[in-house]
Design a protein around this motif. Structure first.
Motif, PDB file in Angstrom:
ATOM      1  N   GLU A  51      67.964  27.640 -10.881  1.00  0.00           N
ATOM      2  CA  GLU A  51      66.739  28.074 -11.549  1.00  0.00           C
ATOM      3  C   GLU A  51      65.981  26.881 -12.128  1.00  0.00           C
ATOM      4  O   GLU A  51      64.760  26.743 -11.949  1.00  0.00           O
ATOM      5  CB  GLU A  51      67.061  29.049 -12.691  1.00  0.00           C
ATOM      6  N   ARG A  52      66.699  26.041 -12.834  1.00  0.00           N
ATOM      7  CA  ARG A  52      66.059  24.896 -13.488  1.00  0.00           C
ATOM      8  C   ARG A  52      65.485  23.923 -12.463  1.00  0.00           C
ATOM      9  O   ARG A  52      64.405  23.345 -12.679  1.00  0.00           O
ATOM     10  CB  ARG A  52      67.062  24.207 -14.412  1.00  0.00           C
ATOM     11  N   GLU A  62      62.260  25.456 -11.304  1.00  0.00           N
ATOM     12  CA  GLU A  62      61.240  25.379 -12.348  1.00  0.00           C
ATOM     13  C   GLU A  62      60.633  23.979 -12.453  1.00  0.00           C
ATOM     14  O   GLU A  62      59.443  23.827 -12.761  1.00  0.00           O
ATOM     15  CB  GLU A  62      61.847  25.778 -13.688  1.00  0.00           C
ATOM     16  N   GLU A  63      61.442  22.970 -12.198  1.00  0.00           N
ATOM     17  CA  GLU A  63      60.995  21.579 -12.320  1.00  0.00           C
ATOM     18  C   GLU A  63      60.497  21.003 -10.999  1.00  0.00           C
ATOM     19  O   GLU A  63      60.171  19.811 -10.925  1.00  0.00           O
ATOM     20  CB  GLU A  63      62.162  20.723 -12.834  1.00  0.00           C
ATOM     21  N   TRP A  90      56.402  29.043  -8.413  1.00  0.00           N
ATOM     22  CA  TRP A  90      57.707  29.694  -8.330  1.00  0.00           C
ATOM     23  C   TRP A  90      57.739  31.034  -9.063  1.00  0.00           C
ATOM     24  O   TRP A  90      56.966  31.268  -9.995  1.00  0.00           O
ATOM     25  CB  TRP A  90      58.814  28.789  -8.861  1.00  0.00           C
ATOM     26  N   THR A  91      58.668  31.868  -8.612  1.00  0.00           N
ATOM     27  CA  THR A  91      58.982  33.142  -9.256  1.00  0.00           C
ATOM     28  C   THR A  91      60.492  33.291  -9.243  1.00  0.00           C
ATOM     29  O   THR A  91      61.123  33.090  -8.201  1.00  0.00           O
ATOM     30  CB  THR A  91      58.348  34.327  -8.497  1.00  0.00           C
ATOM     31  N   GLY A 118      56.449  32.783 -12.317  1.00  0.00           N
ATOM     32  CA  GLY A 118      57.448  32.238 -13.230  1.00  0.00           C
ATOM     33  C   GLY A 118      58.624  33.187 -13.392  1.00  0.00           C
ATOM     34  O   GLY A 118      58.993  33.904 -12.467  1.00  0.00           O
ATOM     35  N   ARG A 119      59.234  33.191 -14.578  1.00  0.00           N
ATOM     36  CA  ARG A 119      60.341  34.122 -14.855  1.00  0.00           C
ATOM     37  C   ARG A 119      59.757  35.503 -15.086  1.00  0.00           C
ATOM     38  O   ARG A 119      59.025  35.748 -16.028  1.00  0.00           O
ATOM     39  CB  ARG A 119      61.097  33.693 -16.104  1.00  0.00           C
TER      40      ARG A 119
END
Length: 247
Positions: free
Chosen positions: A112-113, A116-117, A122-123, A177-178
């Motif tokens: 996940e991280r 995100e980076e 992203w989703t 995103g999340r």
């Protein structure tokens, strides 16, 4: 029409996501170790991965293994997606990866991280356990004369087809995103789910609760893998078993 690549597209979830996206009229490429013409081991990456991603606008990343390699696979996928100019990476994760110190969960959180980076759109969707996973778990535990389950642990299984519907929706939308977690309709004790399995299969095994030890067990007992406030799934474990066994 969007060109979408589904990693793990021959698996339990990926196959259903692929079917939904194709039915909606999109070009879908299936990537797995044995899915020709895009047979790629993400843990190794390489030119075949770049070829599979050429012209792809969205990636749905369903490939995963509790036996390890997810972080390395994500590294290769993210790097190749950036080279290909992919606009949206959708990832399926698990409720509780940030609360339960289980090795596989820690790996999912690390992925996940990384996503995100990544600099990509992203989703990330976290869900509770699929009915199929509980079925496999109980099938293994039912081999001895007694079916023993960890005492005091609850679960919130969700129907994989419903997760596939949700993932396909996110794949066709803008990066978000999340997104909110997705849980099954019921939080149930593990022993009650095991008894449902025994009834459906006719295995005639007594179900017993066995206390365990350690941080991971305590986190599961505390419900770190549950999301009762997001019990949005509809299908129950009994309904899943009924379809599987024609009940």
């Amino acid at each position: 029409m969007t060109t979408i690549l589904v990693t793990g597209g021959t698996g339990t979830l990926g196959r259903l996501v692929t079917e939904r996206l194709a039915a909606a009229g999109h070009e879908v490429r299936v990537l797995s170790r044995h899915a020709h013409p895009h047979a790629v081991d993400l843990r190794e990456g390489g030119p075949a991965l770049d070829k599979a991603l050429a012209g792809v606008e969205t990636v749905v990343h369903c490939a995963s293994s509790p036996r390890g390699g997810d972080e390395q696979a994500a590294e290769h996928l993210v790097d190749a997606a950036r080279r290909a100019g992919v606009g949206h990476l959708v990832y399926i994760s698990i409720v509780g990866v940030d609360r339960v110190p289980f090795g596989y969960y820690r790996s999912k959180l690390a992925v996940e991280r990384r996503i995100e980076e990544s600099g990509l759109g992203w989703t990330v969707l976290r869900t509770t356990q699929f009915h199929d996973l509980l079925f496999t778990l109980f099938a293994g535990l039912a081999k001895p004369p007694v079916l023993a389950v960890p005492a005091g642990v609850r679960d919130q299984p969700v129907e994989v087809a419903e997760v596939a519907d949700r993932l396909a929706e996110y794949a066709l939308a803008a990066p978000a995103g999340r997104v909110p977690d997705m849980g099954g309709p019921e939080v149930r004790s593990l022993d009650s789910l095991a008894r449902a399995y025994v009834r459906a299969t006719g295995r005639h095994r007594p179900v017993v609760n066995v206390p365990l030890f350690g941080k991971t067990y305590r986190a599961f007992r505390a419900g770190g893998h549950l999301t009762p406030e997001r019990a949005v799934g509809k299908g129950t474990f009994e309904e899943y078993l009924g379809r599987r066994f024609g009940g």
